[in-house]
Design an enzyme around this catalytic site. Structure first.
Site, short mmCIF file in Angstrom:
data_model
loop_
_atom_site.label_atom_id
_atom_site.label_comp_id
_atom_site.label_asym_id
_atom_site.label_seq_id
_atom_site.Cartn_x
_atom_site.Cartn_y
_atom_site.Cartn_z
N LYS A 234 5.48 -5.68 4.55
CA LYS A 234 5.25 -4.93 5.79
C LYS A 234 6.50 -4.18 6.23
O LYS A 234 6.41 -3.03 6.66
CB LYS A 234 4.75 -5.86 6.89
CG LYS A 234 3.31 -6.29 6.64
CD LYS A 234 2.76 -7.15 7.74
CE LYS A 234 1.30 -7.46 7.47
NZ LYS A 234 0.72 -8.35 8.43
N LYS B 31 -6.28 -0.67 5.52
CA LYS B 31 -6.25 0.15 6.74
C LYS B 31 -4.99 1.00 6.76
O LYS B 31 -4.98 2.12 7.24
CB LYS B 31 -6.19 -0.75 7.98
CG LYS B 31 -7.42 -1.55 8.22
CD LYS B 31 -7.18 -2.50 9.41
CE LYS B 31 -8.15 -3.64 9.36
NZ LYS B 31 -7.52 -4.95 9.11
N LYS C 88 -5.09 -0.90 -3.80
CA LYS C 88 -5.86 -1.82 -2.94
C LYS C 88 -6.30 -1.08 -1.67
O LYS C 88 -5.48 -0.40 -1.04
CB LYS C 88 -4.97 -3.01 -2.54
CG LYS C 88 -5.60 -3.93 -1.49
CD LYS C 88 -4.57 -4.90 -0.91
CE LYS C 88 -4.61 -4.98 0.61
NZ LYS C 88 -5.53 -5.86 1.25
P1 ADP Z 1 -5.85 -4.52 5.64
O1 ADP Z 1 -5.06 -4.62 4.37
O2 ADP Z 1 -6.86 -3.43 5.57
O3 ADP Z 1 -4.99 -4.45 6.89
P2 ADP Z 1 -6.33 -7.24 6.50
O4 ADP Z 1 -4.95 -7.67 6.06
O5 ADP Z 1 -6.61 -7.15 7.97
O6 ADP Z 1 -6.69 -5.86 5.76
O7 ADP Z 1 -7.38 -8.20 5.82
C1 ADP Z 1 -8.49 -8.82 6.43
C2 ADP Z 1 -9.23 -9.61 5.37
O8 ADP Z 1 -9.81 -8.71 4.39
C3 ADP Z 1 -8.31 -10.56 4.58
O9 ADP Z 1 -9.01 -11.77 4.27
C4 ADP Z 1 -8.01 -9.78 3.31
O10 ADP Z 1 -7.69 -10.62 2.23
C5 ADP Z 1 -9.33 -9.01 3.08
N1 ADP Z 1 -9.06 -7.73 2.40
C6 ADP Z 1 -8.33 -6.68 2.88
N2 ADP Z 1 -8.29 -5.66 2.00
C7 ADP Z 1 -9.00 -6.05 0.92
C8 ADP Z 1 -9.33 -5.44 -0.34
N3 ADP Z 1 -8.94 -4.21 -0.63
N4 ADP Z 1 -10.08 -6.15 -1.20
C9 ADP Z 1 -10.50 -7.40 -0.90
N5 ADP Z 1 -10.24 -8.05 0.26
C10 ADP Z 1 -9.49 -7.39 1.17
#
Ligand code: ADP
Ligand code: TRP
Length: 329
Positions: free
Chosen positions: A110, A192, A189
């Site tokens: 981050k 957001k 990956k």
């Molecule tokens: P982001 O990376 O979009 O900020 P978060 O960290 O808020 O997502 O993740 C929320 C949930 O969604 C977590 O359990 C995370 O492991 C899952 N997640 C986020 N992005 C992915 C992805 N590209 N593929 C599979 N699971 C994901």
């Protein structure tokens, strides 16, 4: 078996969140005692705009309810309605070595992405451990990126129980989601924060535009293609049934198919999968009192569990408060 997971209210949810996490959360509500919460304290590490944070917190609740969370089966609540997690965060921080936090991948990732290296970002895994341990959770369904946080939580439960010679805190186990890595439109990956997401609640036109723009290689239409390395195929896998997927695989390998055909079908499948959720969300949006009631009811039940655990935690470490001595404080 108690299942717990949290989702940050830091941006619009995307289909990686859905197939990676939320779909499984909703399915588990039929088998277990499930608690899901909106991690709005965690969001403060990245969102410092009050109206936006309020909106994103409400959005996350609407999203979960629209996607199928049934309040009579699973609890849904805001992290901020359980202030005791902050107290447990402090107590855990006193038994946790700094080295553990210094090894956290998420802090490094981050800050490398430009997020401010605040103390909150550093303590993030302890707050997450408190979220899990305060409900004596057994199973925490998350994506791959969160596994290290669950391992740190296991360590912290051990440090506390060893320090105070007790078994108050329960060791949780992670549960990996079925699709632990959904690619974004650029093949990285989906996230957001990478600008490569396909949102769950996008309009059909805008979602189609995103899908038609998915990055593919430059193999000619007539040449055979490799489904295993194609981002479009990886997303088809999430939404098409087995039969259809086998047919696409054959078409890829045979050649004579353009990626545009697969993208068009993906846009249709997106619509079939998410249009019903979109309608349901619009109805819920028109009934904010219902959503607030769900969150309050969830918080009341969750808080009763949290307060009981905190009573045991304070007793175990000798923290005396006036409320432990008299009910009339
Ligand atoms: P982001 O990376 O979009 O900020 P978060 O960290 O808020 O997502 O993740 C929320 C949930 O969604 C977590 O359990 C995370 O492991 C899952 N997640 C986020 N992005 C992915 C992805 N590209 N593929 C599979 N699971 C994901
Ligand atoms: N850190 C998690 C994420 O970014 C969100 C979260 C906060 C969480 N507390 C939690 C997940 C407790 C599971 C359990 O996705």
């Amino acid at each position: 078996m108690r299942v717990l997971s949290g989702i940050q209210s830091s941006g619009k949810l995307h289909i990686g969140n859905y197939f990676g996490a939320i779909k499984q959360h909703i399915e588990l509500q039929n088998e277990h005692d499930c608690l899901y919460f909106i991690a709005n304290y965690h969001s403060l590490t990245t969102v410092q705009d009050p109206p936006l944070l309020r909106q994103l917190t409400l959005d996350a609740a609407l999203d979960y309810l629209a996607l199928g969370l049934k309040p009579e089966k699973a609890l849904l609540f805001r992290q901020t309605d359980i202030p005791e997690v902050n107290e447990l965060t402090w107590i855990l921080s006193t038994v946790t070595g700094r080295g553990l936090l210094e090894r956290a991948h998420s802090y490094k990732d981050k800050t490398a992405k430009g997020i401010a290296p605040s103390m909150g970002l550093m303590l993030y895994p302890i707050l997450m451990a408190a979220d899990i341990l305060i409900y004596k959770s057994n199973l925490v369904p998350v994506g791959k990126d969160q596994i290290q946080h669950i391992e740190m939580t296991q360590d912290m439960a051990g440090y506390f129980n060893n320090t105070y010679k007790c078994d108050v805190l329960v060791r949780p186990e992670p549960r990996l989601n079925a699709f632990s890595l959904v690619p974004g439109v650029d093949g990285q990956k989906m996230s957001k924060s990478y600008g490569n997401a396909i949102d769950i609640f996008d309009s059909p036109q805008s979602a189609k535009k995103r899908i038609m723009g998915i990055k593919t290689d430059s193999t000619h239409v007539e040449d055979p293609k490799n489904p295993e390395t194609c981002n479009v195929f990886a997303l088809l896998r999430l939404m098409a049934d087995e039969n259809e997927l086998t047919k696409w695989e054959e078409r890829y390998r045979a050649g004579g198919m353009g990626y545009g055909d697969a993208k068009k079908r993906l846009a249709e499948l997106y619509e079939e999968t998410f249009a019903p959720f979109r309608e349901k969300r619009a109805k819920l949006e028109a009934d904010p009192d219902f959503v607030e009631d769900v969150l309050i009811m969830g918080a009341r039940k969750a808080r009763a569990i949290a307060q009981q655990t905190m009573h045991e935690v304070r007793e175990a470490c000798g923290l005396v408060t006036a409320t432990t001595k008299t009910d009339n404080f």
